[in-house]
Design a protein around this motif. Structure first.
Motif, mmCIF file in Angstrom:
data_model
loop_
_atom_site.group_PDB
_atom_site.id
_atom_site.type_symbol
_atom_site.label_atom_id
_atom_site.label_comp_id
_atom_site.label_asym_id
_atom_site.label_seq_id
_atom_site.Cartn_x
_atom_site.Cartn_y
_atom_site.Cartn_z
ATOM 1 N N TRP A 117 0.829 -1.204 0.000
ATOM 2 C CA TRP A 117 0.000 0.000 0.000
ATOM 3 C C TRP A 117 0.867 1.258 0.000
ATOM 4 O O TRP A 117 1.967 1.272 0.542
ATOM 5 C CB TRP A 117 -0.913 0.008 1.231
ATOM 6 N N SER A 118 0.327 2.324 -0.595
ATOM 7 C CA SER A 118 1.000 3.627 -0.566
ATOM 8 C C SER A 118 1.173 4.062 0.885
ATOM 9 O O SER A 118 0.477 3.573 1.780
ATOM 10 C CB SER A 118 0.173 4.655 -1.348
ATOM 11 N N THR A 119 2.087 4.990 1.121
ATOM 12 C CA THR A 119 2.361 5.416 2.493
ATOM 13 C C THR A 119 1.142 6.066 3.141
ATOM 14 O O THR A 119 1.004 6.021 4.360
ATOM 15 C CB THR A 119 3.563 6.386 2.537
ATOM 16 N N ASP A 120 0.252 6.618 2.339
ATOM 17 C CA ASP A 120 -0.972 7.198 2.913
ATOM 18 C C ASP A 120 -2.089 6.162 3.032
ATOM 19 O O ASP A 120 -3.187 6.480 3.489
ATOM 20 C CB ASP A 120 -1.436 8.427 2.114
ATOM 21 N N VAL A 124 -3.041 0.640 -3.767
ATOM 22 C CA VAL A 124 -2.007 -0.382 -3.917
ATOM 23 C C VAL A 124 -0.978 0.137 -4.918
ATOM 24 O O VAL A 124 -1.330 0.537 -6.025
ATOM 25 C CB VAL A 124 -2.618 -1.715 -4.405
ATOM 26 N N ILE A 125 0.300 0.112 -4.511
ATOM 27 C CA ILE A 125 1.369 0.598 -5.383
ATOM 28 C C ILE A 125 2.272 -0.531 -5.880
ATOM 29 O O ILE A 125 3.091 -0.333 -6.765
ATOM 30 C CB ILE A 125 2.221 1.672 -4.687
ATOM 31 N N ALA A 150 6.116 -5.700 3.220
ATOM 32 C CA ALA A 150 5.368 -4.754 2.386
ATOM 33 C C ALA A 150 5.245 -3.396 3.081
ATOM 34 O O ALA A 150 5.447 -2.356 2.453
ATOM 35 C CB ALA A 150 3.994 -5.322 2.042
ATOM 36 N N ASP A 151 4.934 -3.418 4.367
ATOM 37 C CA ASP A 151 4.836 -2.157 5.122
ATOM 38 C C ASP A 151 6.174 -1.435 5.158
ATOM 39 O O ASP A 151 6.234 -0.213 5.044
ATOM 40 C CB ASP A 151 4.377 -2.428 6.560
ATOM 41 N N GLU A 158 7.224 3.446 -3.538
ATOM 42 C CA GLU A 158 6.430 4.587 -4.002
ATOM 43 C C GLU A 158 7.317 5.554 -4.805
ATOM 44 O O GLU A 158 6.885 6.102 -5.825
ATOM 45 C CB GLU A 158 5.811 5.298 -2.800
ATOM 46 N N GLN A 159 8.565 5.736 -4.372
ATOM 47 C CA GLN A 159 9.477 6.632 -5.066
ATOM 48 C C GLN A 159 9.896 6.091 -6.437
ATOM 49 O O GLN A 159 10.352 6.844 -7.293
ATOM 50 C CB GLN A 159 10.729 6.886 -4.225
ATOM 51 N N MET A 160 9.742 4.782 -6.642
ATOM 52 C CA MET A 160 10.137 4.155 -7.915
ATOM 53 C C MET A 160 9.026 4.177 -8.976
ATOM 54 O O MET A 160 9.268 3.861 -10.120
ATOM 55 C CB MET A 160 10.544 2.691 -7.675
#
Length: 166
Positions: A117-120, A124-125, A150-151, A158-160
């Motif tokens: 999951w995205s940081t927010d 799903v990323i 995953a966490d 996310e940065q990729m």
């Protein structure tokens, strides 16, 4: 008290956090996923929302890039629903696409697939997929280890992502 496997995961996540080379980071993450749950193979997929697909540039024992539409196969289903999937018999699951097995000569028996999951927590990323537990099938503890990984990697993955998928 931390069990030994959680401690190993946390140490390796710490090592990954300082890795600046994208491909080396992904290789290390693939290895960590496989090692943490005693799987034969692992793949880390990223979600490209603009193209509506998952892609992996680094997978164990697979050459080249893997791309599949969101919603296709078990990894695509996890990217679409955000739900973890533990499959005891891959060929008995209608979502399983045996095409990769046919191309590679590998036979998938069982698999555990976890969303990243995205940081927010909004979308799903990515997807972490492990294949063929060395002994038996994947269990609840394996799922918990993979979800912890995953966490731990969501910010880096996310940065990729391509700009439109962040």
């Amino acid at each position: 008290m931390l069990d030994e496997k959680v401690a190993m995961i946390l140490v390796k996540l710490g090592h990954l956090a300082v890795q600046r080379d994208r491909d080396e980071y992904l290789k290390g993450l693939v290895e960590l996923c496989a090692q943490a749950v005693d799987a034969e193979r692992a793949t880390v997929y990223l979600v490209d929302r603009q193209k509506g697909e998952l892609y992996a540039r680094v997978a164990q024992r697979i050459q080249g890039e893997i791309r599949l539409p969101i919603g296709q196969g078990i990894a695509g289903a996890v990217a679409q629903t955000g739900e973890t999937v533990n499959v005891m018999d891959a060929y008995a699951d209608p979502r399983f696409d045996p095409g990769t097995d046919k191309r590679s000569g590998y036979r998938t028996r069982n698999m555990l697939v976890v969303p990243v999951w995205s940081t927010d927590g909004d979308r799903v990323i990515g997807v972490l997929q492990v294949l063929n537990k060395r002994i038996g099938s994947f269990e609840r503890g394996d799922q918990m280890y993979l979800e912890r990984i995953a966490d731990g990697v969501s910010g880096s993955l996310e940065q990729m992502l391509p700009a439109g998928s962040r």
